[in-house]
Design an enzyme around this catalytic site. Sequence first.
Site, PDB file in Angstrom:
ATOM      1  N   SER A  81       4.781   2.631   7.930  1.00 39.52           N
ATOM      2  CA  SER A  81       4.434   1.470   7.114  1.00 39.52           C
ATOM      3  C   SER A  81       5.607   1.068   6.230  1.00 39.52           C
ATOM      4  O   SER A  81       6.200   1.906   5.540  1.00 39.52           O
ATOM      5  CB  SER A  81       3.224   1.785   6.240  1.00 39.52           C
ATOM      6  OG  SER A  81       2.065   1.925   7.012  1.00 39.52           O
ATOM      7  N   HIS A  94       0.810  -1.217   0.000  1.00 39.28           N
ATOM      8  CA  HIS A  94       0.000   0.000   0.000  1.00 39.28           C
ATOM      9  C   HIS A  94       0.846   1.271   0.000  1.00 39.28           C
ATOM     10  O   HIS A  94       0.338   2.352  -0.300  1.00 39.28           O
ATOM     11  CB  HIS A  94      -0.978   0.005   1.185  1.00 39.28           C
ATOM     12  CG  HIS A  94      -0.343   0.260   2.519  1.00 39.28           C
ATOM     13  ND1 HIS A  94       0.002  -0.743   3.396  1.00 39.28           N
ATOM     14  CD2 HIS A  94       0.018   1.417   3.135  1.00 39.28           C
ATOM     15  CE1 HIS A  94       0.517  -0.210   4.490  1.00 39.28           C
ATOM     16  NE2 HIS A  94       0.538   1.090   4.358  1.00 39.28           N
ATOM     17  N   ASP A 146       0.108  -7.698   1.418  1.00 32.83           N
ATOM     18  CA  ASP A 146       0.494  -6.286   1.549  1.00 32.83           C
ATOM     19  C   ASP A 146       2.012  -6.127   1.626  1.00 32.83           C
ATOM     20  O   ASP A 146       2.524  -5.342   2.412  1.00 32.83           O
ATOM     21  CB  ASP A 146      -0.172  -5.637   2.771  1.00 32.83           C
ATOM     22  CG  ASP A 146      -0.116  -4.114   2.699  1.00 32.83           C
ATOM     23  OD1 ASP A 146       0.109  -3.576   1.603  1.00 32.83           O
ATOM     24  OD2 ASP A 146      -0.286  -3.458   3.752  1.00 32.83           O
TER      25      ASP A 146
END
Length: 405
Positions: A247, A143, A173
């Site tokens: 992230s 993402h 992911d």
Amino acid sequence: MRRTLLPYLWPVLIGVLAAIVLLNAFPQLIGRPAAPPAPPSTPVLVQSDDKSQARDAPEVRQAEPIKRQQGPASYAQAVERAAPAVVNIYSSRVVEREEHPLMSDPFFRQFFGDELPSRQRMLSSLGSGVIVSDVGYVLTNHHVIRGADQIQVALRDGRETLAEVIGTDPESDLAVLRIDLDSLPVMKLTDTTRIAVGDVALAIGNPFGVGQTVTMGIISATGRSHLGLNAYEDFIQTDAAINPGNSGGALVNAEGALVGINTAIFSRSGGSQGIGFAIPTNLARNILDELVTHGRVIRGWMGVEAQELNQELAASFGLQTPAGVIIAGVVPNGPADRAGLQPGDVLLEVDGKPVLDPRRTMSDIAAMAPGTQLPLTIVRGGERRELTIELGERPTPKPRRPDKG
């Protein structure tokens, strides 16, 4: 005579009664030994119609005194080993901007002529990544780079370069990038089967774009799933502060080795609330190998949609306990369809192992190679049946269109 003796008789009677009470209460006054008190541990006999036996006090296991070992006063060495291999990732993409409704009116268009305002604009996003190979492979989240037209990687030592996308796996992911620079710092990977709840964990990344930051916590749990974040979930939970921009960054142990790739947080405010999730390095390593060698992740596939079985559904299928999963749908011409599975079948066992959790079962099947012959036990119409299915390769999910900014 009787009236003259009566006043003297009452004090005598009272004295005799008092003496009797004192002798009963204190028998040692006349040389008789007192009865010893019953010990506290004496079993109590409970009389009942079934002549109950006396029960001894239960034995309990006494814990050893807790052993407290002093931890390090600083994790500077661990950070120094790990931090150089954590990079900042800047991804950008060009999106079409909605045209203003007035621009469709010829009256307003005449003021601009052929030079209409541009309908495109640039969107940028920020994340982190981890260098895991001398040849420049970088692990990050899917993402973080989803839909990006350009990806720039900045190292801690000040170097910057554009990155090539080797492959992405939306279902876990994860994504793999490659940068072409010399003398790259590389982080070592741990075996996440050896981590334990309570281990110290350090999260390294670039939260909110303020620059590389280190936060500390512990590993709060392992094997977290059913979060609805990814198709395949096996998260490490930590209370080390993870915020937007972290992230794709690193979750490392007290020795500076990679434990997981920071991926998501549970938050009601958008900031860290002490519940963060990281993809364990064992899973990330498998995805890395698949993306580098094949350009995609190859997973086993049955071609079914499974639904968890509750008590009411189990009773409707004639099952005493809610064991197994319901085949809610079958992909036409898929492996399950060719094997003879039908919607409404209850899948009880896969390869001789009972099915208790549909998500866990599908994850186990995904870890098998396509072409594997897999024996199944099902219930159809109240009758147990044995089938064998040849697993296919799970189709690559269609990429989702990036959201318009």
